[in-house]
Design a protein around this motif. Structure first.
Motif, PDB file in Angstrom:
ATOM      1  N   GLY A   1      54.445  24.763  -7.551  1.00  0.00           N
ATOM      2  CA  GLY A   1      55.844  24.364  -7.479  1.00  0.00           C
ATOM      3  C   GLY A   1      56.739  25.343  -8.214  1.00  0.00           C
TER       4      GLY A   1
ATOM      5  N   LYS B   1      61.177  25.727  -9.285  1.00  0.00           N
ATOM      6  CA  LYS B   1      62.485  25.067  -9.232  1.00  0.00           C
ATOM      7  C   LYS B   1      63.523  25.875 -10.003  1.00  0.00           C
ATOM      8  CE  LYS B   1      62.773  20.608  -9.810  1.00  0.00           C
ATOM      9  NZ  LYS B   1      62.791  19.244 -10.427  1.00  0.00           N
TER      10      LYS B   1
ATOM     11  N   ILE C   1      67.037  26.015  -5.756  1.00  0.00           N
ATOM     12  CA  ILE C   1      65.750  26.262  -5.106  1.00  0.00           C
ATOM     13  C   ILE C   1      64.761  25.237  -5.665  1.00  0.00           C
ATOM     14  CG2 ILE C   1      63.889  27.903  -4.672  1.00  0.00           C
ATOM     15  CD1 ILE C   1      65.861  30.156  -5.337  1.00  0.00           C
ATOM     16  N   ASP C   2      64.147  24.479  -4.780  1.00  0.00           N
ATOM     17  CA  ASP C   2      63.156  23.483  -5.212  1.00  0.00           C
ATOM     18  C   ASP C   2      62.036  23.464  -4.177  1.00  0.00           C
ATOM     19  OD1 ASP C   2      61.776  21.494  -6.423  1.00  0.00           O
ATOM     20  OD2 ASP C   2      63.376  20.011  -6.384  1.00  0.00           O
ATOM     21  N   PHE C   3      60.837  23.827  -4.636  1.00  0.00           N
ATOM     22  CA  PHE C   3      59.713  23.982  -3.722  1.00  0.00           C
ATOM     23  C   PHE C   3      58.464  23.426  -4.396  1.00  0.00           C
ATOM     24  CE2 PHE C   3      56.003  26.672  -2.741  1.00  0.00           C
ATOM     25  CZ  PHE C   3      55.864  26.400  -1.384  1.00  0.00           C
TER      26      PHE C   3
ATOM     27  N   LEU D   1      53.649  19.683   2.078  1.00  0.00           N
ATOM     28  CA  LEU D   1      54.924  20.172   1.567  1.00  0.00           C
ATOM     29  C   LEU D   1      55.703  18.967   1.055  1.00  0.00           C
ATOM     30  CD1 LEU D   1      56.969  22.495   1.209  1.00  0.00           C
ATOM     31  CD2 LEU D   1      57.769  22.027   3.538  1.00  0.00           C
TER      32      LEU D   1
ATOM     33  N   THR E   1      58.198  19.013  -1.292  1.00  0.00           N
ATOM     34  CA  THR E   1      59.614  19.278  -1.522  1.00  0.00           C
ATOM     35  C   THR E   1      59.967  20.670  -1.033  1.00  0.00           C
ATOM     36  OG1 THR E   1      59.586  17.895  -3.509  1.00  0.00           O
ATOM     37  CG2 THR E   1      61.471  19.359  -3.234  1.00  0.00           C
ATOM     38  N   LEU E   2      61.063  20.785  -0.296  1.00  0.00           N
ATOM     39  CA  LEU E   2      61.655  22.078   0.033  1.00  0.00           C
ATOM     40  C   LEU E   2      63.163  21.912   0.057  1.00  0.00           C
ATOM     41  CD1 LEU E   2      61.591  25.034   0.889  1.00  0.00           C
ATOM     42  CD2 LEU E   2      61.430  24.268   3.273  1.00  0.00           C
TER      43      LEU E   2
ATOM     44  N   LEU F   1      66.587  24.586  -0.323  1.00  0.00           N
ATOM     45  CA  LEU F   1      67.249  25.858  -0.561  1.00  0.00           C
ATOM     46  C   LEU F   1      68.730  25.647  -0.276  1.00  0.00           C
ATOM     47  CD1 LEU F   1      64.790  28.188   1.407  1.00  0.00           C
ATOM     48  CD2 LEU F   1      64.779  27.742  -1.044  1.00  0.00           C
TER      49      LEU F   1
ATOM     50  N   THR G   1      66.197  21.983   4.032  1.00  0.00           N
ATOM     51  CA  THR G   1      65.270  21.015   3.443  1.00  0.00           C
ATOM     52  C   THR G   1      64.063  20.867   4.358  1.00  0.00           C
ATOM     53  OG1 THR G   1      66.366  19.145   4.500  1.00  0.00           O
ATOM     54  CG2 THR G   1      67.114  19.742   2.288  1.00  0.00           C
TER      55      THR G   1
ATOM     56  N   THR H   1      59.889  18.707   4.681  1.00  0.00           N
ATOM     57  CA  THR H   1      58.723  17.980   4.177  1.00  0.00           C
ATOM     58  C   THR H   1      57.656  17.980   5.269  1.00  0.00           C
ATOM     59  OG1 THR H   1      59.576  15.850   4.964  1.00  0.00           O
ATOM     60  CG2 THR H   1      60.059  16.443   2.672  1.00  0.00           C
TER      61      THR H   1
END
Length: 569
Positions: free
Chosen positions: A402, A404, A431-433, A467, A469-470, A472, A480, A482
């Motif tokens: 992950g 972020k 950004i959260d991945f 996946l 979390t996505l 951007l 977004t 999932t």
């Protein structure tokens, strides 16, 4: 009740002479001995004590001294240099030890030292200033019990202080360390057979080595000051509660070291045009380090081949608060960097590597030099995480990753440098991945490098993809996504080496076409360069109604891949 048998003064003095080679003039006194001009020498150490008083009491043999002793070392490090001889004066008035037991191999010493001062007096035969090196101890009590098997030591001290001062030419150095409310405990056995150099830890333990130690202090402070003709450095470290535990013996090795409430203030000023002044401050810091290894794993660890034997574990936990770094003159700094809170964790054993780091309230401000502008970056939050198997071979295991960054903002001078025409929105960038996967290792982590990936020799098999979390967002774009899929390697797809899959991924895209338009309008990319990107976007995503809104769905089903409902392979 019969009196407990105790060693006599004469017996104890004879014991010292036999075991340490001590010499001195012993004069009988009522219920004891007065030994003058005592000298003990061996192992590169020489001790001269004016007087030792040995008095037989109902509680045991009372030993007073050595006060005003001279201690000489054949070699000693001072101010970064090694000296062939160093001499110290040790003053410990009112020092009393009570010795109990009638067997010289199993005596117990209960000591009380209201005050001890050990001061360096000579280096290489030359006298030194009285404040060159001073060790002070206040109100030390405890006991020492050397046994034929395991020795035992315990002490409590109100305060320990070490001070060192040195002058080398035009430069001066000063160091001071103070610790309060100390507690020390140790049980150990170091037989001669466990001491030869070249022995492994396991061999030393097999020869009888046992060591269990603990140390704690409620607080303290360390300071350092250095001054040269062109530079001045002053550093102060606040020490909160600190602890240390070490174990080594038949059960293996263990270590637990921790500190809470640490702080740092460092100020380095210079007149050297090739260097910049630096200031560092840490408002608070906590850390803990833990290690453990069973006896059967110690030899494998010492080979340092990267392997992680069963039963071995290591953990590191660090937290920082109010971190500030400033470079340049105080009035006009070149750069300032600040973090409100941050932390990092690392845990590894023979099953998995688990690590993470995060920070909050990060800010950077700097001078762009020739442009004459002050630039700034800020991030509300940032971090990463990783979980990866270590020795779990040929069995499915979790693989998580992950990253972020939340609320990243750039000041106008940076935006103007990147986007002078102000085409892009200057909203915060996010950004959260995060992915939660299942993989199978074909070999332990330390041996993965022996596989030749370029020749299709894959050491890792991906069994499931999730996946979680996505996100951007920034530059007028928001993406977004999932999804999850299981992969089956028992039968790969007929048209490739890709395993069969079963699952679905969904994506939502806002503002992508607008981004392409602005990249072309601003001259960042030409229309020809963007043509491939636009065509690829049209294949991957479909319109979701009015506005610059698109969606995409990738589905793995019955050994086939569907993109937005269309069969791809």
């Amino acid at each position: 009740m019969p009196a407990v048998a105790q060693i006599t003064a004469a017996e104890y003095w004879a014991h010292l002479q036999a075991t340490t080679g001590a010499t001195g003039r012993a004069e009988p006194q009522a219920k004891g001995l007065r030994v003058q001009d005592v000298v003990v020498q061996g192992g590169g150490v020489r001790i001269e004590a004016p007087v030792l008083l040995l008095t037989e009491t109902a509680k045991g043999l009372e030993l007073r001294g050595p006060d005003g002793a001279l201690v000489e070392l054949d070699e000693w490090m001072f101010d970064g240099a090694s000296y062939t001889r160093a001499a110290f004066r040790v003053d410990m008035p009112d020092q009393v030890s009570t010795i109990t037991g009638d067997d010289v191999t199993a005596l117990r010493y209960d000591f009380s030292t209201p005050k001890m001062v050990m001061a360096l007096t000579e280096l290489a035969g030359a006298p030194v200033a009285g404040d060159s090196f001073v060790l002070s101890i206040s109100n030390a009590t405890g006991h020492f019990a050397p046994q034929a098997g395991t020795d035992e030591f315990a002490a409590n001290l109100d305060q320990v202080e070490v001070a060192q001062s040195a002058t080398t030419g035009p430069s001066t150095h000063n160091f001071r360390l103070m610790l309060s409310d100390l507690a020390l405990e140790a049980q150990y056995n170091i037989p001669q057979a466990a001491m030869p150099s070249g022995q492994t830890a396991a061999e030393a333990i097999a020869a009888g080595l046992v060591m269990d130690m603990s140390f704690s202090a409620a607080g303290g402070q360390a300071s350092f000051a250095e001054e040269t003709p062109v530079e001045t450095t002053i550093a102060t470290v606040g020490l909160g509660a600190v602890g240390f535990e070490l174990g080594m013996g038949p059960k293996g090795f263990s270590l637990d070291q921790s500190a809470k409430g640490l702080s740092l203030a460092l100020d380095h000023q210079t007149e050297d045009p090739e260097q910049d002044p630096v200031m560092i401050a840490v408002g608070g810091a906590d850390y803990q380090v833990q290690m453990a290894a069973p006896l059967e794993a110690l030899d494998e660890l010492e080979r340092q081949d990267g392997s992680f034997p069963p039963g071995v574990s290591m953990g590191v936990d660090l937290a920082l608060r109010d971190l500030l770094l400033s470079v340049g003159p105080k009035e006009t700094p070149l750069a300032d960097f600040e973090i409100k809170t941050s932390g990092a964790k690392l845990a590894i054993d023979d099953t998995a590597l688990d690590m993470s780091a995060q920070l909050a309230g990060a800010a950077f401000q700097g001078n762009m030099g020739d442009l004459g502008e002050t630039v700034a970056l800020q991030a509300a939050e940032a971090g990463f995480s990783l979980l990866f198997p270590v020795n779990t071979v040929d069995e499915p295991a979790p693989f998580q990753i992950g990253y972020k960054t939340v609320g990243l903002t750039l000041s106008d001078p940076i935006w103007d440098l990147l986007d002078a025409a102000k085409l892009f929105p200057r909203d915060p960038i996010n950004i959260d991945f995060a992915m939660d996967n299942i993989i199978t290792l074909r070999a332990p982590l330390a041996e993965l490098d022996r596989y030749d990936v370029d020749k299709g020799d894959m050491p890792v098999e991906l069994n499931a993809v999730k996946l979680t979390t996505l996100l951007l967002s920034g530059l007028g774009v928001k993406v977004t996504g999932t999804g999850a899929a299981d992969l089956d390697y028992s039968e790969v797809m007929t048209t490739s080496d890709i395993p069969k899959g079963d699952g679905k991924f969904s994506f939502d895209l806002l503002g992508i076409n607008g981004l392409f338009d602005k990249l072309e309008q601003g001259g960042f990319l030409s229309s020809d360069e963007l043509m491939g990107a636009r065509m690829g976007l049209m294949m991957f995503a479909k319109s979701a109604g009015e506005g610059d809104h698109m969606t995409s769905e990738v589905e793995l089903r019955e050994g086939r891949v569907y993109l937005n409902g269309m069969l791809m392979r």
